[in-house]
Design a protein around this motif. Structure first.
Motif, PDB file in Angstrom:
ATOM      1  N   LEU A 270      -9.870  41.403 -15.363  1.00  0.00           N
ATOM      2  CA  LEU A 270     -10.461  40.374 -14.522  1.00  0.00           C
ATOM      3  C   LEU A 270     -11.726  40.892 -13.865  1.00  0.00           C
ATOM      4  O   LEU A 270     -11.826  42.083 -13.525  1.00  0.00           O
ATOM      5  N   ALA A 272     -15.240  39.508 -11.162  1.00  0.00           N
ATOM      6  CA  ALA A 272     -15.766  38.456 -10.289  1.00  0.00           C
ATOM      7  C   ALA A 272     -17.005  37.797 -10.869  1.00  0.00           C
ATOM      8  O   ALA A 272     -17.353  36.671 -10.524  1.00  0.00           O
ATOM      9  N   LEU A 323      -2.902  35.541  -6.651  1.00  0.00           N
ATOM     10  CA  LEU A 323      -4.253  35.240  -7.153  1.00  0.00           C
ATOM     11  C   LEU A 323      -4.395  33.796  -7.616  1.00  0.00           C
ATOM     12  O   LEU A 323      -5.473  33.392  -8.065  1.00  0.00           O
ATOM     13  N   GLN A 326      -7.646  31.189  -7.974  1.00  0.00           N
ATOM     14  CA  GLN A 326      -8.934  31.889  -7.906  1.00  0.00           C
ATOM     15  C   GLN A 326      -9.734  31.680  -9.190  1.00  0.00           C
ATOM     16  O   GLN A 326      -9.188  31.681 -10.291  1.00  0.00           O
ATOM     17  N   VAL A 328     -12.162  33.215 -11.800  1.00  0.00           N
ATOM     18  CA  VAL A 328     -12.413  34.586 -12.254  1.00  0.00           C
ATOM     19  C   VAL A 328     -13.120  34.549 -13.598  1.00  0.00           C
ATOM     20  O   VAL A 328     -13.252  33.501 -14.231  1.00  0.00           O
TER      21      VAL A 328
END
Length: 348
Positions: A270, A272, A323, A326, A328
């Motif tokens: 993963l 950002a 998570l 989110q 990603v």
């Protein structure tokens, strides 16, 4: 001067077994080496257990041959083949103590009382159970009964040992312990082990080589690393371990490659932001599930391209928390992509 090649322990040629209109084993050709820990892996109904029974002589082939150490034994009865079989249910005699159970095969062969007791004790020592020689099977744990069955099978010194899902009845922790012990026993004895299982992790843990069975045929043959890292078909990629499969359309859009492909979850990570490194690809998505597994976390992501993938990340800094929801980027290196279009050749 080149060393002479030894005859394989077992050679199957054109082996076929039909039950009415059902073909359980479909023209299997296979060679298993001397001293090899060889596993036959596949789902129920794939033909692996039938092949084991054909090697043992419990079934007769519709066509094809079975050779043991260079001798054609296709028409021979089980007791005329220098192999022994360990079953899942252990099949210990409840009215005999451990030593008597182990010595039984020697007794049937007419070995004298003194010699069979000495050999039975030695066999128990090989599985570290000499201290329970006088106990009855009902007084043993599941793992101990399994080791007694192994000692009984090996005391007659077979050229090969056939194991039909022998750990299937054990709980997970004991099963993992027995996997380690079974591999050690095989190394100590130095004889050929042929192991049937539907548990891919078990096969990867134990084996020198594995044959993956599907619909009566060998789908792929290779070492554990070869099967896991370079599966030759969609079936092998999906059955051996966990993987992310990409059909031809998604492969073209996400991977810029033609045909079907696979990427293992631990080879994804993963991020950002979108990957910028050469050779690294990435795709945006949303986390739909995060599963804490102790030493790792499995994160399920719905990619915007329309594919759901699993990412397996090590928990180097503990629980990352929830998570879900989110946004990603999932990224992977080009070297992690495995093409599944052309089946891998069977290993020699």
């Amino acid at each position: 001067m080149t060393a002479p090649q030894l005859e394989p322990a077992i050679r199957l040629t054109g082996l076929t077994r039909e039950f009415g209109t059902v073909t359980a084993v479909d023209h299997v050709d296979l060679e298993i080496g001397r001293g090899e820990f060889f596993s036959m892996l596949g789902p129920s109904g794939s033909g692996k257990t039938t092949v084991l029974r054909l090697i043992a002589g419990f079934e007769q082939p519709t066509s094809g041959t079975v050779e043991l150490f260079g001798e054609d034994v296709t028409a021979k009865a089980p007791f005329d083949r220098n192999v022994n079989t360990v079953f899942q249910d252990y099949a210990l005699f409840p009215h005999m103590n451990v030593l008597e159970n182990v010595a039984y095969g020697l007794r049937v062969r007419g070995v004298s009382r003194g010699e069979r007791k000495a050999r039975a004790m030695k066999a128990l020592e090989s599985v570290r159970l000499e201290h329970v020689a006088e106990r009855m099977p009902s007084q043993l744990s599941g793992g101990q009964r399994q080791r007694v069955a192994l000692a009984r099978a090996t005391v007659v010194e077979p050229a090969a040992l056939l194991l039909d899902e022998p750990l299937g009845a054990l709980d997970l922790k004991l099963r993992e312990q027995m996997q380690v012990e079974l591999k050690q026993i095989q190394r100590d004895l130095g004889i050929t082990f042929i192991f049937v299982t539907h548990d891919q992790e078990e096969a990867l843990t134990l084996s020198d080589r594995i044959a993956v069975f599907n619909a009566g045929r060998i789908e792929q043959l290779g070492t554990p690393a070869e099967l896991y890292e370079r599966p030759g078909s969609r079936f092998v990629a999906d059955f051996v371990g966990t993987t992310n499969l990409f059909d031809a359309e998604l492969s073209q859009r996400l991977l810029a490659r033609a045909g079907e492909h696979s990427i293992r979850p631990e080879k994804m990570r993963l991020a950002a932001e979108r990957a910028a490194d050469p050779g690294t690809l990435s795709a945006p998505g949303t986390v739909v599930e995060s599963i804490y597994l102790g030493n790792s976390t499995r994160v399920v992501v719905d990619l915007e391209a329309g594919q759901r993938v699993s990412v397996l990340e090590q928990n180097a800094s503990g629980d990352r928390g929830d998570l879900r929801g989110q946004h990603v980027f999932v990224e992977w290196h080009e070297s992690a992509i495995v093409a599944l279009d052309v089946p891998a050749p069977l290993a020699a």
